[in-house]
Design a protein around this motif. Structure first.
Motif, PDB file in Angstrom:
ATOM      1  N   GLN A   1       0.895  -1.268  -0.235  1.00 21.16           N
ATOM      2  CA  GLN A   1       0.236   0.120  -0.083  1.00 21.16           C
ATOM      3  C   GLN A   1       0.624   1.341   0.052  1.00 21.16           C
ATOM      4  O   GLN A   1       2.446   1.065   0.506  1.00 21.16           O
ATOM      5  CB  GLN A   1      -1.123   0.246   1.323  1.00 21.16           C
ATOM      6  CG  GLN A   1      -1.602  -0.950   1.341  1.00 21.16           C
ATOM      7  CD  GLN A   1      -2.606  -1.166   0.474  1.00 21.16           C
ATOM      8  OE1 GLN A   1      -3.136  -0.229   0.026  1.00 21.16           O
ATOM      9  NE2 GLN A   1      -3.403  -2.378   0.219  1.00 21.16           N
TER      10      GLN A   1
ATOM     11  N   TYR B   1      -6.757 -11.566  -3.450  1.00 24.93           N
ATOM     12  CA  TYR B   1      -5.725 -10.749  -3.876  1.00 24.93           C
ATOM     13  C   TYR B   1      -4.856 -10.539  -2.779  1.00 24.93           C
ATOM     14  O   TYR B   1      -4.750  -9.289  -2.887  1.00 24.93           O
ATOM     15  CB  TYR B   1      -6.322  -9.526  -4.523  1.00 24.93           C
ATOM     16  CG  TYR B   1      -7.868  -9.490  -5.819  1.00 24.93           C
ATOM     17  CD1 TYR B   1      -7.485 -10.231  -7.138  1.00 24.93           C
ATOM     18  CD2 TYR B   1      -8.566 -10.104  -5.139  1.00 24.93           C
ATOM     19  CE1 TYR B   1      -8.733 -10.271  -8.201  1.00 24.93           C
ATOM     20  CE2 TYR B   1      -9.851 -10.308  -5.989  1.00 24.93           C
ATOM     21  CZ  TYR B   1      -9.861 -10.295  -7.699  1.00 24.93           C
ATOM     22  OH  TYR B   1     -10.577 -10.314  -8.783  1.00 24.93           O
TER      23      TYR B   1
ATOM     24  N   GLY C   1      -2.111 -10.416  -1.775  1.00 22.45           N
ATOM     25  CA  GLY C   1      -0.362  -9.754  -1.727  1.00 22.45           C
ATOM     26  C   GLY C   1       0.411 -10.401  -0.543  1.00 22.45           C
ATOM     27  O   GLY C   1       0.482 -11.603  -0.651  1.00 22.45           O
TER      28      GLY C   1
ATOM     29  N   LEU D   1      -1.312  -8.775   3.996  1.00 17.50           N
ATOM     30  CA  LEU D   1      -1.779  -7.885   5.187  1.00 17.50           C
ATOM     31  C   LEU D   1      -2.810  -8.026   6.128  1.00 17.50           C
ATOM     32  O   LEU D   1      -2.748  -8.720   7.064  1.00 17.50           O
ATOM     33  CB  LEU D   1      -1.425  -6.589   4.225  1.00 17.50           C
ATOM     34  CG  LEU D   1      -1.818  -5.480   5.231  1.00 17.50           C
ATOM     35  CD1 LEU D   1      -0.764  -5.259   6.021  1.00 17.50           C
ATOM     36  CD2 LEU D   1      -1.835  -3.836   4.515  1.00 17.50           C
TER      37      LEU D   1
ATOM     38  N   GLU E   1      -3.473 -14.960  -4.568  1.00 20.05           N
ATOM     39  CA  GLU E   1      -2.321 -14.544  -5.310  1.00 20.05           C
ATOM     40  C   GLU E   1      -1.678 -15.059  -6.467  1.00 20.05           C
ATOM     41  O   GLU E   1      -1.139 -15.598  -5.615  1.00 20.05           O
ATOM     42  CB  GLU E   1      -1.612 -14.098  -3.959  1.00 20.05           C
ATOM     43  CG  GLU E   1      -0.210 -13.182  -4.358  1.00 20.05           C
ATOM     44  CD  GLU E   1      -0.965 -11.503  -4.875  1.00 20.05           C
ATOM     45  OE1 GLU E   1      -1.901 -10.569  -4.782  1.00 20.05           O
ATOM     46  OE2 GLU E   1       0.124 -11.134  -5.664  1.00 20.05           O
ATOM     47  N   SER E   2      -1.958 -13.714  -7.697  1.00 22.49           N
ATOM     48  CA  SER E   2      -0.984 -13.789  -8.597  1.00 22.49           C
ATOM     49  C   SER E   2       0.883 -14.186  -8.810  1.00 22.49           C
ATOM     50  O   SER E   2       0.831 -14.598  -9.634  1.00 22.49           O
ATOM     51  CB  SER E   2      -1.915 -13.178  -9.987  1.00 22.49           C
ATOM     52  OG  SER E   2      -2.008 -11.729  -9.396  1.00 22.49           O
TER      53      SER E   2
ATOM     54  N   GLY F   1      -1.504 -18.198  -7.500  1.00 25.65           N
ATOM     55  CA  GLY F   1      -2.755 -18.084  -8.904  1.00 25.65           C
ATOM     56  C   GLY F   1      -3.741 -16.349  -9.050  1.00 25.65           C
ATOM     57  O   GLY F   1      -4.032 -16.611  -8.049  1.00 25.65           O
ATOM     58  N   LYS F   2      -4.541 -16.882 -10.197  1.00 28.81           N
ATOM     59  CA  LYS F   2      -5.533 -15.696 -10.513  1.00 28.81           C
ATOM     60  C   LYS F   2      -6.672 -16.096  -9.524  1.00 28.81           C
ATOM     61  O   LYS F   2      -6.629 -17.040 -10.162  1.00 28.81           O
ATOM     62  CB  LYS F   2      -5.664 -15.979 -11.672  1.00 28.81           C
ATOM     63  CG  LYS F   2      -3.993 -15.465 -12.852  1.00 28.81           C
ATOM     64  CD  LYS F   2      -4.872 -14.688 -14.095  1.00 28.81           C
ATOM     65  CE  LYS F   2      -3.491 -13.902 -15.243  1.00 28.81           C
ATOM     66  NZ  LYS F   2      -3.551 -12.781 -14.251  1.00 28.81           N
ATOM     67  N   VAL F   3      -7.474 -15.021  -8.984  1.00 25.58           N
ATOM     68  CA  VAL F   3      -8.737 -15.581  -8.404  1.00 25.58           C
ATOM     69  C   VAL F   3      -9.804 -16.384  -9.351  1.00 25.58           C
ATOM     70  O   VAL F   3      -9.814 -17.137  -9.044  1.00 25.58           O
ATOM     71  CB  VAL F   3      -8.977 -14.103  -7.911  1.00 25.58           C
ATOM     72  CG1 VAL F   3     -10.364 -14.311  -7.248  1.00 25.58           C
ATOM     73  CG2 VAL F   3      -7.747 -14.042  -6.564  1.00 25.58           C
ATOM     74  N   GLU F   4      -9.420 -15.204 -10.497  1.00 25.14           N
ATOM     75  CA  GLU F   4     -10.802 -15.815 -11.285  1.00 25.14           C
ATOM     76  C   GLU F   4     -10.545 -17.430 -11.965  1.00 25.14           C
ATOM     77  O   GLU F   4     -11.606 -17.880 -12.203  1.00 25.14           O
ATOM     78  CB  GLU F   4     -10.950 -14.959 -12.900  1.00 25.14           C
ATOM     79  CG  GLU F   4      -9.696 -15.061 -13.575  1.00 25.14           C
ATOM     80  CD  GLU F   4      -9.108 -13.371 -13.044  1.00 25.14           C
ATOM     81  OE1 GLU F   4      -8.042 -13.341 -11.840  1.00 25.14           O
ATOM     82  OE2 GLU F   4      -7.768 -13.066 -13.782  1.00 25.14           O
TER      83      GLU F   4
ATOM     84  N   ASP G   1      -9.339  -7.797  -1.928  1.00 21.84           N
ATOM     85  CA  ASP G   1      -8.722  -6.482  -2.740  1.00 21.84           C
ATOM     86  C   ASP G   1      -8.443  -6.517  -4.147  1.00 21.84           C
ATOM     87  O   ASP G   1      -7.409  -6.353  -4.321  1.00 21.84           O
ATOM     88  CB  ASP G   1      -7.697  -6.744  -1.351  1.00 21.84           C
ATOM     89  CG  ASP G   1      -7.282  -4.833  -1.767  1.00 21.84           C
ATOM     90  OD1 ASP G   1      -7.710  -4.348  -2.149  1.00 21.84           O
ATOM     91  OD2 ASP G   1      -5.879  -5.373  -0.435  1.00 21.84           O
TER      92      ASP G   1
END
Ligand SMILES: C[S@@+](CC[C@H](N)C(=O)[O-])C[C@H]1O[C@@H](n2cnc3c(N)ncnc32)[C@H](O)[C@@H]1O
Length: 416
Positions: free
Chosen positions: A238, A270, A272, A275, A294-295, A318-321, A346
């Motif tokens: 952030q 997502y 990161g 956090l 997280e990708s 991994g990609k969330v989608e 996020d």
């Protein structure tokens, strides 16, 4: 070709006109009308009259650049960054401070308007929104812990001009933290092949530093309360010096404890470097089970390390989608744990989107906490969630990007 049409097209570009701004659009650009057509005009405040030059013509709207103010708004102030102000010709105005000419309180009012307006138009929700000020100087300077500078054609270093890919010279970076300002090599020359120079100031040991071009990453630490996070210096963190703390507290207080089940298949999507999974863990204790998705592989590796205090925490790359598609194949027992879950989301600016919302809603988590950096994407996802019966509950917004149009929103969702 229709001569008449092409002449009128050329006629508009370069034309100098007086405009009266009536509204603020998403993206920090005011809206005016010229002979019935919408004109998007930056560096202007709703209520002002400005002299502007038309720069672009589309079928349904025009774009213009502000040359001078004819009638100023009571909310106008001298720009906090001279390099981004009307004192410079439009092509040389630095990008990244598009609200710097607006008084801080009114900046927050405009951001609140954009959030409320997006929710109304895209999700049919009427809400009073307040954008909360966060710790830091009242004029909204000194907060940026990360700044990307670009190397220009002649080796000069600077930000891009506003809405352009031209590098402009700036003598200072007032939105940046003092450490970033001192470290930024604004007067040095670099080989154009370097491309970018990032200046960052982590809150952990070591102070401000440069990341020159594609140099290999090194590990840094960021401190949030009593907790230390490790991450790569070129990885996501952030940007506002208070953001990690503000969002940690916001997520912790947004979770409805009565709906929280530590043993459920809780998710930090997502995630990161972990956090917000840590925020959940710190509120609900060492028995919390949570998976961060997280990708970025390096971020996931760091997340595993950062979440080591919780035996039930894990991080997957991994990609969330794509990852959410696998939820349909989970066993009935695992699906019951998903139905009891709290999901933190996020996503980047584009939002989570239909694929992710549909897949999540199909397993029916107990509650979602959505951290959004784009009000329009948030409103779009709010509407998608509503189609599945998830209603927007609490909504908070934070001024984590002062002197820019950006704003962070935290909303909760659950089924009635
Ligand atoms: C806004 S950041 C939030 C990170 C973390 N929650 C935090 O507060 O530090 C979004 C994160 O999503 C990751 N990301 C972007 N697109 C993604 C995707 N399609 N699937 C999974 N992660 C993605 C980025 O690498 C980034 O770490």
């Amino acid at each position: 070709m229709n001569d008449k049409a092409s002449t009128s097209k050329q006629d508009q570009i370069g034309r100098e006109v007086e405009l009266e701004a009536t509204n603020m659009a998403h993206g920090g650009i005011a809206v005016a009308r010229l002979e019935g057509r919408v004109v998007f005009v930056p560096d202007t405040i709703p209520g002002e009259r400005v002299l502007a030059r038309i720069t672009e013509q589309k079928k349904s709207f025009l774009r213009a650049e502000t040359l001078s103010v004819i009638e100023a708004s009571e909310h106008r102030q001298p720009h906090v960054w001279e390099a981004a102000s009307l004192e410079r010709t439009p092509a040389k105005r630095a990008g990244g401070a598009d609200y710097g000419h607006i008084t801080p309180q009114h900046q927050r009012a405009l951001k609140a308007f954009v959030i409320a307006d997006s929710l109304k138009r895209m999700a049919g929700i009427e809400r009073e929104v307040e954008v909360e000020k966060v710790a830091g100087p009242d004029d909204g300077t000194g907060w940026r812990t990360r700044v990307r500078l670009h190397v220009g054609e002649r080796g000069n270093l600077g930000p891009m001009a506003s809405r352009s890919n031209k590098v402009v010279y700036v003598p200072d970076l007032p939105l940046a933290t003092p450490g970033v300002q001192e470290t930024a090599p604004l007067r040095e020359e670099f080989s154009p092949s370097v491309g970018t120079v990032d200046v960052i100031e982590p809150s952990g040991a070591g102070g401000a530093r440069l990341i020159i071009g594609e140099q290999s990453p090194s590990t840094i630490t960021e401190i949030v309360g009593d907790r230390e996070f490790v991450l790569d210096d070129n990885g996501f963190w952030q940007v506002h010096r208070s953001a990690a703390t503000v969002l940690t507290e916001a997520v912790q207080s947004a979770i409805d404890a009565e709906r929280f089940d530590a043993k459920a298949a809780n998710l930090d999507l997502y995630g990161g470097v972990g956090l917000l999974a840590a925020a959940v863990g710190d509120r609900f204790g060492s028995g919390v089970r949570i998976t961060s998705v997280e990708s970025d592989e390096r971020a996931t590796e760091h997340a595993s390390e950062n979440l080591a205090d919780w035996l039930g925490a894990s991080a997957v790359t991994g990609k969330v989608e794509h990852w959410v598609r696998s939820l349909a194949d989970w066993s009935p027992n695992e699906k019951a744990r998903l139905a009891a879950a709290t999901v933190i989301l996020d996503p980047p600016r584009a939002g989570a989107g239909k694929q992710v919302v549909d897949a999540l809603a199909a397993v029916g988590p107990a509650q979602l906490v959505y951290v959004a950096c784009d009000p329009v994407a948030f409103a779009r996802d709010t509407a998608l969630l509503a189609e599945h019966g998830y209603q927007l509950g609490s909504l908070r917004a934070f001024d984590l990007f002062p002197n820019t149009h950006h704003v962070e929103t935290v909303g909760t969702f659950r089924r009635a």
